[in-house]
Design an enzyme around this catalytic site. Structure first.
Site, PDB file in Angstrom:
ATOM      1  N   GLU A  22       9.840   0.557   3.438  1.00  0.00           N
ATOM      2  CA  GLU A  22       9.496   1.980   3.249  1.00  0.00           C
ATOM      3  C   GLU A  22       8.176   2.161   2.506  1.00  0.00           C
ATOM      4  O   GLU A  22       7.630   3.265   2.484  1.00  0.00           O
ATOM      5  CB  GLU A  22      10.648   2.712   2.530  1.00  0.00           C
ATOM      6  CG  GLU A  22      10.707   2.562   1.018  1.00  0.00           C
ATOM      7  CD  GLU A  22      11.301   1.235   0.554  1.00  0.00           C
ATOM      8  OE1 GLU A  22      11.315   0.264   1.322  1.00  0.00           O
ATOM      9  OE2 GLU A  22      11.732   1.173  -0.620  1.00  0.00           O
ATOM     10  N   HIS A  65      10.249  -4.304   0.833  1.00  0.00           N
ATOM     11  CA  HIS A  65      10.349  -2.851   0.983  1.00  0.00           C
ATOM     12  C   HIS A  65       9.596  -2.290   2.182  1.00  0.00           C
ATOM     13  O   HIS A  65       8.440  -1.891   2.046  1.00  0.00           O
ATOM     14  CB  HIS A  65       9.804  -2.190  -0.285  1.00  0.00           C
ATOM     15  CG  HIS A  65      10.693  -2.338  -1.461  1.00  0.00           C
ATOM     16  ND1 HIS A  65      11.602  -1.377  -1.845  1.00  0.00           N
ATOM     17  CD2 HIS A  65      10.836  -3.356  -2.341  1.00  0.00           C
ATOM     18  CE1 HIS A  65      12.259  -1.796  -2.920  1.00  0.00           C
ATOM     19  NE2 HIS A  65      11.801  -2.983  -3.240  1.00  0.00           N
ATOM     20  N   CYS A  94      16.282  -3.884  -0.876  1.00  0.00           N
ATOM     21  CA  CYS A  94      16.199  -4.343  -2.260  1.00  0.00           C
ATOM     22  C   CYS A  94      17.518  -4.102  -2.991  1.00  0.00           C
ATOM     23  O   CYS A  94      18.509  -4.748  -2.702  1.00  0.00           O
ATOM     24  CB  CYS A  94      15.009  -3.674  -2.952  1.00  0.00           C
ATOM     25  SG  CYS A  94      14.572  -4.460  -4.507  1.00  0.00           S
TER      26      CYS A  94
END
Lengths: 74, 212
Positions: B186, B184, B85
């Site tokens: 994560e 994302h 990002c």
């Protein structure tokens, strides 16, 4: 010290959704016949070495891949 | 394997990135943006957020931080780097990845789950949350990326909400050791939140490090 103004705008051909949004809002306010709206930004500065402004624009103020810039010395 | 996760003023996803790195295998530590020394880590993650307030352009100021100078040298030496990002925006601004990220075509900050297709045809379901994720590069650059196999992730049909060129969600550098993507991974590492597909992205980065 030289005073300068740098105008930065999206390159021609790159979709500028901010410009489009402004353009679409205008007829509702009674402003007909306005087109090709492009929204950019303006930076005013004072520089000791105005000859380096181009380099400064290339490295930080503008992203040359997506933006054109224009330096106006005041 | 030791992962280093950069932290800028305005980063907000570095904790999740640390957690994801640990789950992917290894140890993970934060690296403050003013540190010029990466401390011998094996891989670097440039996390999401709003580094330096996204002033001027997203990622434009962060690229000049001492830690990013060190990351540029680390990447040039073949070290694996993952930008997520805002981290992807930083890597593009720094010239470590080709292209740029522009305002979403509808001007909306959007947070949603997206389906991605990786370069071997696998699908991943991971969240995206950004206002400036419209990938752009000139056509000749896009042609080059496709020809060299540098397009790592694309939005699945109907999922390209931000208007990215050729549905591109993530790209690699020519050497293959630097990867950036807008969604994302994560945030998709625990079944509790619906998907663990993000771990595959971290595994791919670890594998790029093993090859280097």
């Amino acid at each position: 010290m030289a005073r300068a103004r740098v105008l930065i705008r999206p390159k021609e051909g790159i979709l500028d959704p901010q410009g489009k949004a402004v353009e679409r809002a205008l007829p509702a306010l009674g402003f007909e016949g306005v087109g090709h709206v492009r929204v950019g930004r303006m930076v005013e500065l004072e520089a000791e070495s105005p000859e380096r402004l181009g380099e400064l624009c290339e490295k930080l103020l503008a992203n040359p891949l997506i933006e054109d810039y224009e330096i106006q010395t005041l | 394997m030791i992962w280093g996760v950069l932290q800028f003023p305005g980063s907000c996803d570095e904790r999740d990135a640390l957690h994801a790195c640990t789950l992917a295998g290894g140890e993970a530590r934060l690296l403050w943006h003013e540190e010029r020394d990466l401390g011998g880590v094996d891989a670097v993650v440039v996390p999401g957020g709003f580094s330096y307030g996204d002033y001027l352009r997203a990622g434009a100021i962060a690229r000049f931080s001492p830690a990013m100078e060190a990351v540029a040298e680390f990447a040039a030496a073949g070290g694996p780097v993952l930008g997520i990002c805002n981290g992807f925006q930083v890597l593009c601004e720094a010239g470590l990845l080709p292209g740029a990220l522009l305002r979403n075509k509808d001007l909306r900050f959007t947070c949603r789950q997206v389906d991605l297709i990786d370069d071997v045809g696998g699908t991943l379901s991971i969240p995206a949350k950004h206002g400036e994720g419209r990938y752009y590069a000139p056509d000749d650059v896009l042609d080059g990326l496709e020809a060299n196999g540098q397009v790592a992730y694309r939005y699945a049909p109907g999922q390209n909400f931000n208007g990215s060129a050729r549905d591109i969600a993530g790209v690699r550098n020519e050497a293959g050791n630097v990867l950036g993507l807008m969604p994302h991974p994560e945030h998709a590492v625990d079944p509790l939140t619906g998907s663990t597909d993000g771990l595959r992205v971290f595994a791919a980065v670890a594998a790029a490090g093993a090859r280097a």
